[in-house]
Design a protein around this motif. Structure first.
Motif, PDB file in Angstrom:
ATOM      1  N   ARG A 292       0.819  -1.215   0.000  1.00  0.00           N
ATOM      2  CA  ARG A 292       0.000   0.000   0.000  1.00  0.00           C
ATOM      3  C   ARG A 292       0.854   1.267   0.000  1.00  0.00           C
ATOM      4  O   ARG A 292       0.441   2.287  -0.523  1.00  0.00           O
ATOM      5  N   ASP A 293       2.065   1.200   0.571  1.00  0.00           N
ATOM      6  CA  ASP A 293       2.941   2.378   0.561  1.00  0.00           C
ATOM      7  C   ASP A 293       3.297   2.777  -0.874  1.00  0.00           C
ATOM      8  O   ASP A 293       3.312   3.957  -1.216  1.00  0.00           O
ATOM      9  N   SER A 294       3.561   1.788  -1.723  1.00  0.00           N
ATOM     10  CA  SER A 294       3.883   2.068  -3.120  1.00  0.00           C
ATOM     11  C   SER A 294       2.678   2.654  -3.855  1.00  0.00           C
ATOM     12  O   SER A 294       2.815   3.602  -4.629  1.00  0.00           O
ATOM     13  N   ILE A 295       1.520   2.089  -3.612  1.00  0.00           N
ATOM     14  CA  ILE A 295       0.301   2.599  -4.247  1.00  0.00           C
ATOM     15  C   ILE A 295       0.101   4.061  -3.867  1.00  0.00           C
ATOM     16  O   ILE A 295      -0.091   4.926  -4.728  1.00  0.00           O
ATOM     17  N   GLU A 296       0.146   4.326  -2.569  1.00  0.00           N
ATOM     18  CA  GLU A 296      -0.077   5.690  -2.074  1.00  0.00           C
ATOM     19  C   GLU A 296       0.992   6.656  -2.594  1.00  0.00           C
ATOM     20  O   GLU A 296       0.691   7.792  -2.954  1.00  0.00           O
ATOM     21  N   ALA A 297       2.241   6.201  -2.657  1.00  0.00           N
ATOM     22  CA  ALA A 297       3.321   7.068  -3.134  1.00  0.00           C
ATOM     23  C   ALA A 297       3.098   7.469  -4.594  1.00  0.00           C
ATOM     24  O   ALA A 297       3.335   8.621  -4.973  1.00  0.00           O
ATOM     25  N   ASN A 298       2.635   6.537  -5.402  1.00  0.00           N
ATOM     26  CA  ASN A 298       2.384   6.850  -6.812  1.00  0.00           C
ATOM     27  C   ASN A 298       1.185   7.768  -6.984  1.00  0.00           C
ATOM     28  O   ASN A 298       1.204   8.662  -7.824  1.00  0.00           O
ATOM     29  N   ILE A 299       0.142   7.564  -6.197  1.00  0.00           N
ATOM     30  CA  ILE A 299      -1.018   8.466  -6.223  1.00  0.00           C
ATOM     31  C   ILE A 299      -0.577   9.873  -5.832  1.00  0.00           C
ATOM     32  O   ILE A 299      -0.918  10.858  -6.490  1.00  0.00           O
ATOM     33  N   THR A 300       0.211   9.964  -4.763  1.00  0.00           N
ATOM     34  CA  THR A 300       0.693  11.261  -4.288  1.00  0.00           C
ATOM     35  C   THR A 300       1.570  11.937  -5.339  1.00  0.00           C
ATOM     36  O   THR A 300       1.416  13.124  -5.624  1.00  0.00           O
ATOM     37  N   TYR A 301       2.482  11.172  -5.942  1.00  0.00           N
ATOM     38  CA  TYR A 301       3.367  11.754  -6.952  1.00  0.00           C
ATOM     39  C   TYR A 301       2.562  12.325  -8.118  1.00  0.00           C
ATOM     40  O   TYR A 301       2.783  13.456  -8.547  1.00  0.00           O
ATOM     41  N   LEU A 302       1.618  11.537  -8.629  1.00  0.00           N
ATOM     42  CA  LEU A 302       0.813  11.996  -9.762  1.00  0.00           C
ATOM     43  C   LEU A 302      -0.017  13.220  -9.406  1.00  0.00           C
ATOM     44  O   LEU A 302      -0.221  14.104 -10.240  1.00  0.00           O
ATOM     45  N   SER A 303      -0.501  13.275  -8.186  1.00  0.00           N
ATOM     46  CA  SER A 303      -1.425  14.336  -7.765  1.00  0.00           C
ATOM     47  C   SER A 303      -0.741  15.607  -7.281  1.00  0.00           C
ATOM     48  O   SER A 303      -1.414  16.611  -7.054  1.00  0.00           O
ATOM     49  N   THR A 304       0.567  15.582  -7.099  1.00  0.00           N
ATOM     50  CA  THR A 304       1.288  16.753  -6.597  1.00  0.00           C
ATOM     51  C   THR A 304       1.506  17.755  -7.731  1.00  0.00           C
ATOM     52  O   THR A 304       2.193  17.444  -8.715  1.00  0.00           O
ATOM     53  N   PRO A 305       0.902  18.947  -7.628  1.00  0.00           N
ATOM     54  CA  PRO A 305       0.995  19.934  -8.713  1.00  0.00           C
ATOM     55  C   PRO A 305       2.427  20.262  -9.148  1.00  0.00           C
ATOM     56  O   PRO A 305       2.680  20.479 -10.330  1.00  0.00           O
ATOM     57  N   LEU A 306       3.385  20.295  -8.204  1.00  0.00           N
ATOM     58  CA  LEU A 306       4.772  20.610  -8.560  1.00  0.00           C
ATOM     59  C   LEU A 306       5.364  19.605  -9.555  1.00  0.00           C
ATOM     60  O   LEU A 306       6.283  19.942 -10.306  1.00  0.00           O
ATOM     61  N   ASN A 307       4.847  18.378  -9.573  1.00  0.00           N
ATOM     62  CA  ASN A 307       5.364  17.362 -10.490  1.00  0.00           C
ATOM     63  C   ASN A 307       4.833  17.538 -11.907  1.00  0.00           C
ATOM     64  O   ASN A 307       5.327  16.921 -12.840  1.00  0.00           O
ATOM     65  N   ASP A 308       3.797  18.360 -12.059  1.00  0.00           N
ATOM     66  CA  ASP A 308       3.266  18.752 -13.369  1.00  0.00           C
ATOM     67  C   ASP A 308       2.832  17.565 -14.229  1.00  0.00           C
ATOM     68  O   ASP A 308       2.963  17.599 -15.452  1.00  0.00           O
ATOM     69  N   CYS A 309       2.303  16.524 -13.609  1.00  0.00           N
ATOM     70  CA  CYS A 309       1.914  15.332 -14.372  1.00  0.00           C
ATOM     71  C   CYS A 309       0.665  15.568 -15.225  1.00  0.00           C
ATOM     72  O   CYS A 309       0.640  15.200 -16.400  1.00  0.00           O
ATOM     73  N   ILE A 310      -0.354  16.151 -14.640  1.00  0.00           N
ATOM     74  CA  ILE A 310      -1.633  16.240 -15.346  1.00  0.00           C
ATOM     75  C   ILE A 310      -1.571  17.188 -16.547  1.00  0.00           C
ATOM     76  O   ILE A 310      -2.181  16.935 -17.577  1.00  0.00           O
ATOM     77  N   THR A 311      -0.801  18.270 -16.448  1.00  0.00           N
ATOM     78  CA  THR A 311      -0.760  19.234 -17.556  1.00  0.00           C
ATOM     79  C   THR A 311       0.190  18.828 -18.677  1.00  0.00           C
ATOM     80  O   THR A 311       0.124  19.374 -19.774  1.00  0.00           O
TER      81      THR A 311
ATOM     82  N   TYR B   4      -1.450  -1.432 -10.718  1.00  0.00           N
ATOM     83  CA  TYR B   4      -2.246  -1.649  -9.502  1.00  0.00           C
ATOM     84  C   TYR B   4      -3.734  -1.691  -9.830  1.00  0.00           C
ATOM     85  O   TYR B   4      -4.450  -2.591  -9.396  1.00  0.00           O
ATOM     86  N   HIS B   5      -4.217  -0.728 -10.579  1.00  0.00           N
ATOM     87  CA  HIS B   5      -5.638  -0.623 -10.893  1.00  0.00           C
ATOM     88  C   HIS B   5      -6.147  -1.864 -11.625  1.00  0.00           C
ATOM     89  O   HIS B   5      -7.229  -2.375 -11.338  1.00  0.00           O
ATOM     90  N   ASP B   6      -5.361  -2.364 -12.585  1.00  0.00           N
ATOM     91  CA  ASP B   6      -5.829  -3.458 -13.426  1.00  0.00           C
ATOM     92  C   ASP B   6      -5.447  -4.845 -12.922  1.00  0.00           C
ATOM     93  O   ASP B   6      -5.936  -5.837 -13.455  1.00  0.00           O
ATOM     94  N   SER B   7      -4.575  -4.923 -11.912  1.00  0.00           N
ATOM     95  CA  SER B   7      -4.110  -6.230 -11.433  1.00  0.00           C
ATOM     96  C   SER B   7      -4.658  -6.634 -10.077  1.00  0.00           C
ATOM     97  O   SER B   7      -4.808  -7.818  -9.800  1.00  0.00           O
ATOM     98  N   CYS B   8      -4.891  -5.674  -9.207  1.00  0.00           N
ATOM     99  CA  CYS B   8      -5.146  -5.982  -7.801  1.00  0.00           C
ATOM    100  C   CYS B   8      -6.635  -6.077  -7.470  1.00  0.00           C
ATOM    101  O   CYS B   8      -7.461  -5.441  -8.124  1.00  0.00           O
TER     102      CYS B   8
END
Length: 150
Positions: free
Chosen positions: A66-85, A103-107
């Motif tokens: 779960r730590d890995s799942i949460e870390a990836n969600i946090t990374y994607l959602s952090t505006p400074l990382n500029d993932c969504i734009t 994670y989404h498609d396997s677990c």
């Protein structure tokens, strides 16, 4: 309906089969989004996800991490990382997105934080690439398998 009578269950399996087995761009938006209204109350029947021939296989993941799942969600959602734009092109966004797909498609849903569904579908629209989750060789659909039980 509650998806436990035979007609409802079969209709949900049919919807699940198309949601999981088809390219999301080929599905009506109502099917893509409406599916999630029922997945919490209906038994799933795991099948191999759609395999996009233009994409590589996802890296293996540990559904209990779960730590890995949460870390990836946090990374994607952090505006400074500029993932969504940037369509997940900036920094480590693509790797985080590929891990999120795995994670989404396997677990099993019970292994995933509730936030993954909303986050996944937010990024599914903006992240233009991804990976394929491969099923074990010789896998056959079995709706009574433990992965399908709530």
């Amino acid at each position: 309906c509650n998806c436990y009578d035979e007609g409802c269950a079969m209709n949900f399996y049919f919807l699940d089969m198309h949601h999981k087995g088809c390219d999301e761009d080929a599905l009506p938006l109502e099917v893509e989004e409406g599916f999630h209204d029922f997945e919490g109350s209906c038994q799933r029947c795991y099948q191999q996800p759609y395999m996009n021939p233009a994409l590589d296989a996802c890296d293996p993941i540990d559904c209990k991490d779960r730590d890995s799942i949460e870390a990836n969600i946090t990374y994607l959602s952090t505006p400074l990382n500029d993932c969504i734009t940037t369509g997940c092109a900036a920094g480590d966004c693509q790797e985080a997105w590929r891990t999120m797909i795995a994670y989404h498609d396997s677990c099993c849903d019970s292994d995933l934080p509730e936030t993954i569904e909303e986050t996944f579908h937010d990024f599914e629209i903006s992240c233009v690439s991804g990976c394929n989750v491969e099923s074990p060789e010789g896998y056959e659909v079995d709706c009574t398998a433990p992965k399908n039980m709530m």
